[in-house]
Design a protein around this motif. Structure first.
Motif, PDB file in Angstrom:
ATOM      1  N   ASP A 267       0.815  -1.217   0.000  1.00 21.02           N
ATOM      2  CA  ASP A 267       0.000   0.000   0.000  1.00 21.02           C
ATOM      3  C   ASP A 267       0.842   1.258   0.000  1.00 21.02           C
ATOM      4  O   ASP A 267       0.301   2.369  -0.027  1.00 21.02           O
ATOM      5  CB  ASP A 267      -0.930   0.018   1.217  1.00 21.02           C
ATOM      6  CG  ASP A 267      -1.967  -1.089   1.159  1.00 21.02           C
ATOM      7  OD1 ASP A 267      -2.339  -1.484   0.034  1.00 21.02           O
ATOM      8  OD2 ASP A 267      -2.396  -1.564   2.229  1.00 21.02           O
ATOM      9  N   MET A 268       2.184   1.096   0.060  1.00 24.82           N
ATOM     10  CA  MET A 268       3.059   2.260   0.046  1.00 24.82           C
ATOM     11  C   MET A 268       4.380   1.900  -0.623  1.00 24.82           C
ATOM     12  O   MET A 268       4.760   0.736  -0.691  1.00 24.82           O
ATOM     13  CB  MET A 268       3.296   2.794   1.458  1.00 24.82           C
ATOM     14  CG  MET A 268       3.927   1.806   2.413  1.00 24.82           C
ATOM     15  SD  MET A 268       3.930   2.425   4.126  1.00 24.82           S
ATOM     16  CE  MET A 268       2.199   2.187   4.564  1.00 24.82           C
ATOM     17  N   ALA A 281       1.904   6.897  -0.532  1.00 22.25           N
ATOM     18  CA  ALA A 281       0.789   5.993  -0.816  1.00 22.25           C
ATOM     19  C   ALA A 281       0.911   5.438  -2.228  1.00 22.25           C
ATOM     20  O   ALA A 281       1.212   6.174  -3.182  1.00 22.25           O
ATOM     21  CB  ALA A 281      -0.537   6.731  -0.652  1.00 22.25           C
ATOM     22  N   GLU A 283      -1.286   4.433  -4.303  1.00 22.15           N
ATOM     23  CA  GLU A 283      -2.314   4.819  -5.269  1.00 22.15           C
ATOM     24  C   GLU A 283      -3.008   6.079  -4.807  1.00 22.15           C
ATOM     25  O   GLU A 283      -3.324   6.235  -3.620  1.00 22.15           O
ATOM     26  CB  GLU A 283      -3.327   3.686  -5.441  1.00 22.15           C
ATOM     27  CG  GLU A 283      -4.331   3.923  -6.555  1.00 22.15           C
ATOM     28  CD  GLU A 283      -5.175   2.708  -6.863  1.00 22.15           C
ATOM     29  OE1 GLU A 283      -6.061   2.806  -7.739  1.00 22.15           O
ATOM     30  OE2 GLU A 283      -4.969   1.654  -6.226  1.00 22.15           O
ATOM     31  N   GLY A 284      -3.239   6.981  -5.740  1.00 14.80           N
ATOM     32  CA  GLY A 284      -3.909   8.222  -5.382  1.00 14.80           C
ATOM     33  C   GLY A 284      -4.172   9.088  -6.596  1.00 14.80           C
ATOM     34  O   GLY A 284      -3.778   8.772  -7.726  1.00 14.80           O
ATOM     35  N   THR A 286      -4.107  13.364  -7.658  1.00 15.82           N
ATOM     36  CA  THR A 286      -3.747  14.714  -7.244  1.00 15.82           C
ATOM     37  C   THR A 286      -4.478  15.738  -8.105  1.00 15.82           C
ATOM     38  O   THR A 286      -4.725  15.520  -9.290  1.00 15.82           O
ATOM     39  CB  THR A 286      -2.233  14.959  -7.348  1.00 15.82           C
ATOM     40  OG1 THR A 286      -1.826  14.862  -8.721  1.00 15.82           O
ATOM     41  CG2 THR A 286      -1.455  13.958  -6.503  1.00 15.82           C
ATOM     42  N   LYS A 316      -5.600  10.163  -1.362  1.00 18.14           N
ATOM     43  CA  LYS A 316      -5.078   8.794  -1.292  1.00 18.14           C
ATOM     44  C   LYS A 316      -6.244   7.811  -1.362  1.00 18.14           C
ATOM     45  O   LYS A 316      -7.286   8.027  -0.745  1.00 18.14           O
ATOM     46  CB  LYS A 316      -4.293   8.623   0.004  1.00 18.14           C
ATOM     47  CG  LYS A 316      -3.148   9.623   0.126  1.00 18.14           C
ATOM     48  CD  LYS A 316      -2.567   9.695   1.530  1.00 18.14           C
ATOM     49  CE  LYS A 316      -1.578  10.817   1.655  1.00 18.14           C
ATOM     50  NZ  LYS A 316      -1.065  11.000   3.033  1.00 18.14           N
ATOM     51  N   LYS A 317      -6.045   6.714  -2.086  1.00 21.69           N
ATOM     52  CA  LYS A 317      -7.159   5.805  -2.336  1.00 21.69           C
ATOM     53  C   LYS A 317      -7.652   5.123  -1.062  1.00 21.69           C
ATOM     54  O   LYS A 317      -8.856   4.968  -0.855  1.00 21.69           O
ATOM     55  CB  LYS A 317      -6.764   4.750  -3.366  1.00 21.69           C
ATOM     56  CG  LYS A 317      -7.931   3.832  -3.713  1.00 21.69           C
ATOM     57  CD  LYS A 317      -7.596   2.817  -4.776  1.00 21.69           C
ATOM     58  CE  LYS A 317      -8.818   1.958  -5.086  1.00 21.69           C
ATOM     59  NZ  LYS A 317      -8.540   0.932  -6.107  1.00 21.69           N
ATOM     60  N   PHE A 321      -5.881   6.113   5.086  1.00 20.75           N
ATOM     61  CA  PHE A 321      -4.762   7.022   4.867  1.00 20.75           C
ATOM     62  C   PHE A 321      -5.311   8.450   4.864  1.00 20.75           C
ATOM     63  O   PHE A 321      -6.348   8.723   4.262  1.00 20.75           O
ATOM     64  CB  PHE A 321      -4.076   6.746   3.532  1.00 20.75           C
ATOM     65  CG  PHE A 321      -3.109   5.598   3.559  1.00 20.75           C
ATOM     66  CD1 PHE A 321      -3.153   4.633   4.552  1.00 20.75           C
ATOM     67  CD2 PHE A 321      -2.147   5.471   2.568  1.00 20.75           C
ATOM     68  CE1 PHE A 321      -2.266   3.563   4.568  1.00 20.75           C
ATOM     69  CE2 PHE A 321      -1.256   4.402   2.567  1.00 20.75           C
ATOM     70  CZ  PHE A 321      -1.314   3.459   3.574  1.00 20.75           C
ATOM     71  N   ASP A 323      -5.329  12.294   3.772  1.00 21.81           N
ATOM     72  CA  ASP A 323      -4.949  13.024   2.568  1.00 21.81           C
ATOM     73  C   ASP A 323      -3.938  14.132   2.877  1.00 21.81           C
ATOM     74  O   ASP A 323      -3.816  14.585   4.012  1.00 21.81           O
ATOM     75  CB  ASP A 323      -6.181  13.620   1.900  1.00 21.81           C
ATOM     76  CG  ASP A 323      -7.152  12.552   1.410  1.00 21.81           C
ATOM     77  OD1 ASP A 323      -6.690  11.427   1.125  1.00 21.81           O
ATOM     78  OD2 ASP A 323      -8.361  12.835   1.326  1.00 21.81           O
ATOM     79  N   SER A 362       2.172   8.972   2.975  1.00 17.36           N
ATOM     80  CA  SER A 362       1.591   7.628   2.932  1.00 17.36           C
ATOM     81  C   SER A 362       0.401   7.578   3.889  1.00 17.36           C
ATOM     82  O   SER A 362      -0.696   8.011   3.525  1.00 17.36           O
ATOM     83  CB  SER A 362       2.645   6.567   3.260  1.00 17.36           C
ATOM     84  OG  SER A 362       3.261   6.817   4.507  1.00 17.36           O
TER      85      SER A 362
END
Length: 382
Positions: A267-268, A281, A283-284, A286, A316-317, A321, A323, A362
Motif C-alpha cells: 500500500d506504500m 501511498a 495509489e492516489g 492529485t 489517497k485511495k 490514509f 490526505d 503515505s
C-alpha cells in the motif's frame, strides 16, 4: 559589368559562409548561486532564533552545439545534508527540423505541464510524488509546432549511480524516484518506462491555450524478491496565457503495483531525493491549480513582480490514509539577473511543510494541523 560580377559572387558566397558558420562549435556556460532564508511554524528552536539564513546551491549549466548535435547539462551542488552534488539533467540531442528533436541521456520526463506545473520555489505537490520536473535515463522524441506538441519517450531507469547487482537507488538526486526506505524495506526501482504526451495549442481573443493529456507506464523491480510489478500514471492538463495572467491546472492519477516480500505492505512505496527517502501511498489522485499575474515595475533594478498562488491536493485511495494538502502564496521579484522567491508555503501531511517526514505522504496523521514555512530564496543566475 564588374559591378554585376561582384553582386553574383557575393550572392554565391552567402550559403558558403553560412555553411562554415554552422560547422563552428558553440559553447555557452552559465549557472546560479542561491541563498535561502526560512522560518517554520513547527520548529521551536528556529522560531526562537528568528529563522535561519544560509547556502542553498551553486550550479553550472553547459550548452554546446556542433554539426547539429547538441549538449545540455546542469550539475548542482547542494549542502551535504541535502544530497551534495547531483546531475539534474544531462543529455545529447539532435534537431531533425526546428520542430522535431531527439534527446538521449538524463532528460525531463514528458508528463503533465512542463517545464513546471507551478510558479513558486517549492513546486506543486506533484513534484514530491515524482510527477513534476522528473528526469530519467532514456530517449525522448519531441514534436513542437504551432498547433501541436507531442512527445514519445522510453526510460530504461531513473538516475543510476550504484551499478551493483541489487544496489539501492542513491538518495543524491534532484527529482523524486522510487527507491528504498533506508531501513532495508520497500527496496524497489523504476525500469523500462514508456511515456506519451499530446498537447493541442490554440488561441482566441488574445488568449493562448494548451490542452493536453499524458500517460506513463513502466515496471517496478523489487531488489529482494527480484520480481517486477508495474506502475501507471495518467494526467489531464490545461495551461492559459492571457496577457500578464498565467493559469495551470492538472488532474493526475497514479498507481504502483509492487512485488514486495511477504510482510511488507504493497500500500506504500519509498521515494527519495535530496539525500533522504520517505514513504508515499501506492495509489492516489492529485489535483493542482496555480494562478500567477505579472506586474511590470521600475523600482531601481526591479523590473517585474509576479504574484501567484499554487494549490495542491493529494487524495489517497485507502480510506484509512489521511490526505495531503499544499498551498503556496508568494511573489517572484525580478531584478536584473537576481530572482527572489518570497513564499508563504503551507502544508498538511506534507513532509517538507510539517513535523512528520517518513509517513506524511503515505498513512499521514489523524487530525494533522496546517503548518507554514515562510521562505525567501535569492538567486543570481548567470
Amino acid at each position: 559589368m564588374v559591378s554585376k560580377l561582384k553582386m553574383v559572387l557575393i550572392f554565391i558566397s552567402i550559403p558558403v559562409i553560412s555553411l562554415f558558420a554552422q560547422d563552428k562549435p558553440e559553447l555557452h556556460v552559465g549557472g546560479a548561486l542561491r541563498f535561502n532564508y526560512n522560518l517554520s511554524s513547527w520548529k521551536e528552536g528556529q522560531k526562537t532564533r528568528g529563522g535561519d539564513f544560509g547556502y542553498d546551491l551553486f550550479r553550472i549549466n553547459a550548452k554546446a552545439k556542433y554539426k547539429g548535435v547538441k549538449l545540455n547539462a546542469e550539475y548542482r551542488l547542494y549542502s551535504q545534508g541535502f544530497g551534495g552534488g547531483m546531475l539534474k539533467q544531462g543529455w545529447v540531442g539532435y534537431d531533425f527540423t526546428p520542430e522535431n528533436n531527439l534527446q538521449i541521456g538524463l532528460t525531463q520526463v514528458p508528463f503533465g505541464i512542463t517545464q513546471y506545473n507551478s510558479h513558486n520555489w517549492f513546486f506543486s505537490i506533484n513534484y514530491y510524488l515524482g510527477l513534476e520536473d522528473d528526469h530519467d535515463m532514456g530517449l525522448k522524441y519531441t514534436h513542437n509546432s504551432e498547433n501541436w506538441l507531442y512527445a514519445f519517450a522510453f526510460f530504461k531507469n531513473a538516475e543510476e549511480l550504484n551499478f551493483g547487482n541489487n544496489s539501492d537507488v542513491s538518495n543524491s538526486r534532484y527529482s523524486y524516484d522510487v527507491s528504498s526506505s533506508g531501513d532495508g524495506l520497500y527496496r524497489n526501482k523504476e525500469i523500462n518506462q514508456l511515456n506519451l504526451k499530446v498537447v493541442r495549442k490554440f488561441s482566441n481573443g488574445g488568449a493562448n491555450h494548451m490542452l493536453g493529456v499524458s500517460a506513463q507506464y513502466g515496471g517496478i523491480y523489487n531488489l529482494d524478491t527480484e520480481n517486477t510489478g508495474d506502475h501507471l500514471a495518467l494526467a489531464g492538463h490545461y495551461e492559459l496565457d492571457f496577457g500578464k495572467l498565467n493559469v495551470k491546472a492538472q488532474v493526475s492519477k497514479y498507481n504502483y503495483n509492487t512485488k514486495n516480500p511477504a510482510g511488507q505492505s504493497n500500500d506504500m512505496i519509498a521515494m527519495t531525493a535530496y539525500g533522504a527517502p520517505y514513504l508515499v501511498a501506492s495509489e492516489g489522485t492529485t489535483y493542482t491549480l496555480g494562478v500567477a499575474y505579472s506586474v511590470p515595475v521600475e523600482w531601481g533594478p526591479i523590473s517585474n513582480l509576479q504574484f501567484y498562488d499554487d494549490f495542491g491536493f493529494m487524495d489517497k485511495k485507502l480510506n484509512d490514509f489521511h490526505d495531503s494538502y499544499m498551498n503556496v502564496t508568494g511573489v517572484l521579484i525580478t531584478a536584473g539577473n537576481v530572482y527572489t522567491y518570497v513564499d508563504a508555503a503551507q502544508g498538511k501531511d506534507q513532509p517538507w511543510l510539517g513535523p512528520v517526514w517518513g509517513g506524511a505522504l503515505s498513512e499521514g496523521t489523524a487530525n494533522a494541523d496546517w503548518e507554514m514555512r515562510f521562505n525567501i530564496n535569492i538567486g543570481y543566475y548567470f
